[in-house]
Design an enzyme around this catalytic site. Structure first.
Site, mmCIF file in Angstrom:
data_model
loop_
_atom_site.group_PDB
_atom_site.id
_atom_site.type_symbol
_atom_site.label_atom_id
_atom_site.label_comp_id
_atom_site.label_asym_id
_atom_site.label_seq_id
_atom_site.Cartn_x
_atom_site.Cartn_y
_atom_site.Cartn_z
ATOM 1 N N MET A 79 0.690 -1.475 -0.209
ATOM 2 C CA MET A 79 -0.145 0.166 0.097
ATOM 3 C C MET A 79 1.158 1.188 -0.019
ATOM 4 S SD MET A 79 -3.238 -1.173 2.276
ATOM 5 C CE MET A 79 -3.692 0.410 2.220
ATOM 6 N N HIS A 80 0.079 2.492 -0.076
ATOM 7 C CA HIS A 80 1.098 3.887 0.258
ATOM 8 C C HIS A 80 1.386 3.799 -1.456
ATOM 9 C CE1 HIS A 80 -1.229 3.028 3.774
ATOM 10 N NE2 HIS A 80 -0.110 2.362 4.106
ATOM 11 N N ASP A 236 -2.816 -5.149 0.386
ATOM 12 C CA ASP A 236 -2.109 -6.780 0.980
ATOM 13 C C ASP A 236 -2.094 -7.232 1.708
ATOM 14 O OD1 ASP A 236 -0.628 -4.254 2.912
ATOM 15 O OD2 ASP A 236 1.353 -4.845 2.448
#
Length: 485
Positions: A79-80, A236
């Site tokens: 992520m991110h 995830d």
């Protein structure tokens, strides 16, 4: 047959799932992280694509018949990460990853600019999130920022390459600080605070919905059928939850991966930004989850195994397990903040500390302290969340050690379970989301795997762990000012 693709930090995994829940094939390709400056963590998206080509070639060689039967693909990923594209769809710079800590000042600026940030996004501004990264780019790389036509998360860049369309989904988008997490829609207020608009964001779908169709050229190259659907997918951790059947309120898991995560599913949006709790959308419609995250979990054990001469993590864990109760009580205290920390401290400048070392301590004592310190960090995270209903599933590389699993159950004071196939993680969840997008029912698809082993907390160990945890918790506030200096 369904294909799950999980773009992690250290590897890309592909998994073939039959509609009787059998895992038919798995392929992996390693990834590397670049750290050109202190606090920086980057990857080239070209490396992601190279890894995808590698796993698809391996699956075509190993499982050509199964691959030809794939009806839908699901995507999961780290992520991110900020993947920046120009108007022609070309990548402008290396992607800035989830564990990058350069944007601390930008987090402060974003918090000042949007006092309601936690209320809208469900999270504090942290350097790992995507929005502060874009503020950093705007300040330090203005020529690149001026050319940004699209911002995509890592797995959504893979979708863009596979389909030619920019589409995201709720669970991953919730980790950007641009999503109104309760409304499950982009927030114009948060986007404007970083100099962006909806036009630079991907279209959003739910994780279990069809998002796009695979390009014909890739279907032909890899031996898939025409018109293969691609599901929305998930970040995830939400994907891992779907893979373990954690979709109902109160169900949860602990992940001992590079980072450490405690995840608890919920039927509503429950932000708690004051304690750095993450409140995100789940991968299924009308569902959310709370999550605490520590940045160095199994990676701290890997670090210690390299530098203490153990050679590998299994040897270190075996050495730590040899200590008797008296030696453990005398072991140093380890703060596991080797890459800063998120929950509950939200401090990119936090550092690892070994406290209480004496000449009587050896490598085994330090090994134990490191494993215990990671476990204490997870307990701090658990204490910020709504308590789970029953046992937590245990996943990730650290879950391979039964000794660590029992120690963690004792410290968390929560039963832990190891499930069959738990190591499949996000790739299995991605494949299940593909199955749902192809018409599968949640109750039939998102089943819980069989429990292989259960670890119940030992009441006689609780007092000793509580005493050492109390010492552990006192250290961070005493050292915080030193970390900032």
């Amino acid at each position: 047959m369904y294909l799950g693709l999980d773009l992690g930090t250290s590897e890309l995994k592909a998994l073939l799932l039959a509609d009787d829940h059998r895992i038919v094939g798995v392929a992996r390709a390693s990834l590397t992280v670049d750290r050109p400056h202190p606090l920086w963590s980057e990857q080239s998206p070209a490396q992601w694509w190279q890894a995808l080509e590698q796993v698809m070639a391996q699956l075509r060689a190993d499982q050509p018949v199964a691959l030809a039967q794939v009806r839908a693909i699901g995507l999961s990923g780290q992520m991110h990460g900020a993947t920046l594209l120009d108007a022609a769809g070309e990548v402008l710079r290396p992607a800035i990853l989830w564990n990058d800590g350069r944007s601390g000042a930008q987090c402060e600026a974003l918090t000042r600019a949007v006092p309601r940030l936690g209320e809208i996004a469900g999270n504090l501004a942290m350097p790992g999130f995507t929005a502060p990264k874009l503020l950093w780019v705007r300040e330090h790389e203005p020529d690149i920022f001026a050319r940004v036509a699209r911002v995509l998360l890592p797995k959504d860049w893979l979708r863009f390459m596979l389909s030619g369309e920019a589409v995201g989904e709720m669970s991953d988008a919730a980790g950007t600080l641009w999503l109104d997490v309760g409304a499950r829609d982009w927030s114009d207020e948060l986007l404007a605070a970083t100099g962006l608009t909806r036009a630079q964001m991907p279209r959003l779908v739910e994780g279990s919905e069809v998002s796009v169709t695979l390009k014909a050229e890739f279907a032909e190259r890899w031996g898939l059928a025409e018109d293969v659907k691609i599901a929305g997918g998930a970040g995830d951790n939400a994907a891992s939850a779907v893979g373990m059947g954690i979709v109902e309120p109160g169900q949860g898991f602990v992940s001992l991966g590079t980072s450490g995560v405690i995840f608890v599913a919920s039927s509503r949006f429950e932000p708690n930004p004051a304690q750095a709790v993450h409140a995100f959308c789940h991968a299924l419609p009308g569902r959310w989850h709370q999550m605490s995250v520590m940045l160095s979990a199994a990676s701290a054990v890997s670090w210690a195994s390299r530098h203490l001469g153990f050679g590998d993590e299994a040897t270190l864990l075996a050495a730590a397990a040899r200590l008797d109760d008296a030696a453990r009580a005398r072991a140093p205290i380890f703060l596991p903040y080797l890459s800063g920390e998120r929950s509950p401290h939200n401090n990119a400048n936090a550092q690892g500390v070994l406290f209480g070392l004496t000449q009587a301590h050896g490598a085994d004592d330090i090994a134990y302290a490191v494993v215990e310190g990671v476990s204490f960090g997870l307990r701090d995270g658990l204490d910020t969340l709504a308590r789970p209903a029953g046992a937590l599933a245990l996943v990730g590389g650290g879950a391979r050690s039964s000794w660590w699993a029992q120690l963690l159950a004792d410290i968390l004071e929560v039963p832990l379970t190891l499930a069959e196939g738990g190591e499949a993680g996000g790739a299995l969840g991605a494949a299940r989301l593909a199955w749902l997008a192809d018409g599968g029912a949640i109750a039939a698809v998102c089943t819980a795997p069989a429990v292989r082993q259960r670890f119940d907390p030992k009441a006689d160990a609780a007092a000793g762990h509580r005493a050492r945890h109390a010492r552990f918790r006192k250290l961070y506030p005493l050292l915080r000012a030193s970390f900032e200096a």
